[in-house]
Scaffold this motif. Structure first.
Motif, mmCIF file in Angstrom:
data_model
loop_
_atom_site.group_PDB
_atom_site.id
_atom_site.type_symbol
_atom_site.label_atom_id
_atom_site.label_comp_id
_atom_site.label_asym_id
_atom_site.label_seq_id
_atom_site.Cartn_x
_atom_site.Cartn_y
_atom_site.Cartn_z
ATOM 1 N N SER A 220 0.827 -1.211 0.000
ATOM 2 C CA SER A 220 0.000 0.000 0.000
ATOM 3 C C SER A 220 0.857 1.254 0.000
ATOM 4 O O SER A 220 0.529 2.251 -0.652
ATOM 5 C CB SER A 220 -0.930 0.001 1.222
ATOM 6 N N ILE A 221 1.974 1.204 0.724
ATOM 7 C CA ILE A 221 2.887 2.345 0.736
ATOM 8 C C ILE A 221 3.483 2.570 -0.645
ATOM 9 O O ILE A 221 3.595 3.707 -1.117
ATOM 10 C CB ILE A 221 3.996 2.137 1.792
ATOM 11 N N GLN A 222 3.841 1.494 -1.330
ATOM 12 C CA GLN A 222 4.376 1.630 -2.697
ATOM 13 C C GLN A 222 3.317 2.213 -3.636
ATOM 14 O O GLN A 222 3.627 3.021 -4.513
ATOM 15 C CB GLN A 222 4.849 0.267 -3.208
ATOM 16 N N ARG A 223 2.069 1.816 -3.453
ATOM 17 C CA ARG A 223 0.990 2.386 -4.260
ATOM 18 C C ARG A 223 0.842 3.872 -3.981
ATOM 19 O O ARG A 223 0.627 4.678 -4.893
ATOM 20 C CB ARG A 223 -0.316 1.650 -3.954
ATOM 21 N N ALA A 224 0.958 4.235 -2.698
ATOM 22 C CA ALA A 224 0.877 5.649 -2.331
ATOM 23 C C ALA A 224 2.018 6.439 -2.969
ATOM 24 O O ALA A 224 1.821 7.569 -3.442
ATOM 25 C CB ALA A 224 0.922 5.799 -0.807
ATOM 26 N N PHE A 225 3.221 5.848 -2.979
ATOM 27 C CA PHE A 225 4.355 6.497 -3.646
ATOM 28 C C PHE A 225 4.023 6.796 -5.112
ATOM 29 O O PHE A 225 4.267 7.903 -5.610
ATOM 30 C CB PHE A 225 5.598 5.610 -3.590
ATOM 31 N N ARG A 226 3.470 5.807 -5.814
ATOM 32 C CA ARG A 226 3.151 5.989 -7.240
ATOM 33 C C ARG A 226 2.124 7.099 -7.435
ATOM 34 O O ARG A 226 2.251 7.933 -8.359
ATOM 35 C CB ARG A 226 2.635 4.674 -7.832
ATOM 36 N N LEU A 227 1.110 7.138 -6.574
ATOM 37 C CA LEU A 227 0.088 8.174 -6.688
ATOM 38 C C LEU A 227 0.669 9.562 -6.454
ATOM 39 O O LEU A 227 0.297 10.530 -7.141
ATOM 40 C CB LEU A 227 -1.036 7.905 -5.681
ATOM 41 N N GLU A 228 1.584 9.665 -5.489
ATOM 42 C CA GLU A 228 2.177 10.981 -5.205
ATOM 43 C C GLU A 228 3.098 11.435 -6.336
ATOM 44 O O GLU A 228 3.137 12.623 -6.671
ATOM 45 C CB GLU A 228 2.930 10.948 -3.869
ATOM 46 N N TRP A 229 3.818 10.503 -6.949
ATOM 47 C CA TRP A 229 4.668 10.878 -8.087
ATOM 48 C C TRP A 229 3.812 11.291 -9.280
ATOM 49 O O TRP A 229 4.167 12.241 -10.008
ATOM 50 C CB TRP A 229 5.609 9.734 -8.458
#
Length: 219
Positions: free
Chosen positions: A22-31
């Motif tokens: 989920s954290i990796q998904r959040a990273f992608r959304l923020e980028w």
């Protein structure tokens, strides 16, 4: 007893893996947010300066603040991966207040600029690039905000929820800018830009209040 311990360890490992995903998904959304906001910033500020439009210029500055917010959240997630959740949330609260203060300053700038434009009877030219940008921003912000809210629920993250609320606000802000630009094109009235820029102050203040107070996650 040994089986219970192994079951708990397996469950803990699974939860940790799910949270990491989920954290990796959040990273992608923020980028993705940063990339789009860079486009918004360049086009909105450029079009605003070219057309002498306070409305578009303020929209561009808000996009800059959105970039700062996304960078803060990327930092916060990185800190959680390295040092744990409690430290990252404490750091994010301080940074969110800085972002909130910047948004309040933007609201004051818009009010002052609009008042000056109305006092001096200064209008703005219609901007086709500005209209195209803000129309495109509405669905993009909707999709990003929905994805962020879903991940915020999974992570139990107030920081990500607050960032999602900012994306929702940006979508409404885009809608108001579109209305202002269309009204300006239809009427040709000199005062439309200043009046429409005052309309976005509400959204900027709400966004600033959300950042300053912090969002409550997972209600």
């Amino acid at each position: 007893m040994a089986e219970d311990c192994r079951g708990k360890e397996t469950s803990g490992t699974t939860d940790a893996l799910k949270r990491a995903a989920s954290i990796q998904r959040a990273f992608r959304l923020e980028w993705l947010t940063i990339i789009w906001m860079m486009v918004e910033t360049a086009v909105a500020i450029g079009a605003g300066l070219a057309a002498h439009s306070l409305l578009l210029f303020a929209f561009g500055i808000d996009s800059v603040i959105e970039i700062v917010s996304a960078c803060v959240l990327i930092w916060r997630l990185s800190v959680e991966l390295r040092r744990g959740r409690a430290f990252s949330e404490a750091a994010e609260r301080r940074a969110s207040r800085i972002a909130g203060a910047l948004l309040f300053a933007l609201a004051l700038y818009v009010i002052a600029g609009a008042a000056w434009g109305l006092w001096q009877h200064q209008g703005a030219e219609f901007s086709t690039p500005g209209l195209i940008l803000t129309v495109a921003a509405i669905p993009i912000m909707y999709v990003l905000s929905r994805q962020k809210l879903a991940v915020a629920q999974q992570l139990g993250s107030r920081a990500l929820r607050a960032d999602a609320i900012e994306s929702i606000t940006c979508g409404w802000l885009s809608f108001v800018v579109v209305i202002g630009l269309v009204a300006q094109l239809a009427s040709g009235a000199w005062w439309v830009d200043s009046a429409a820029s005052l309309a976005i102050v509400y959204f900027v203040i709400e966004e600033g209040r959300e950042a300053w107070n912090g969002g409550e996650c997972c209600d």
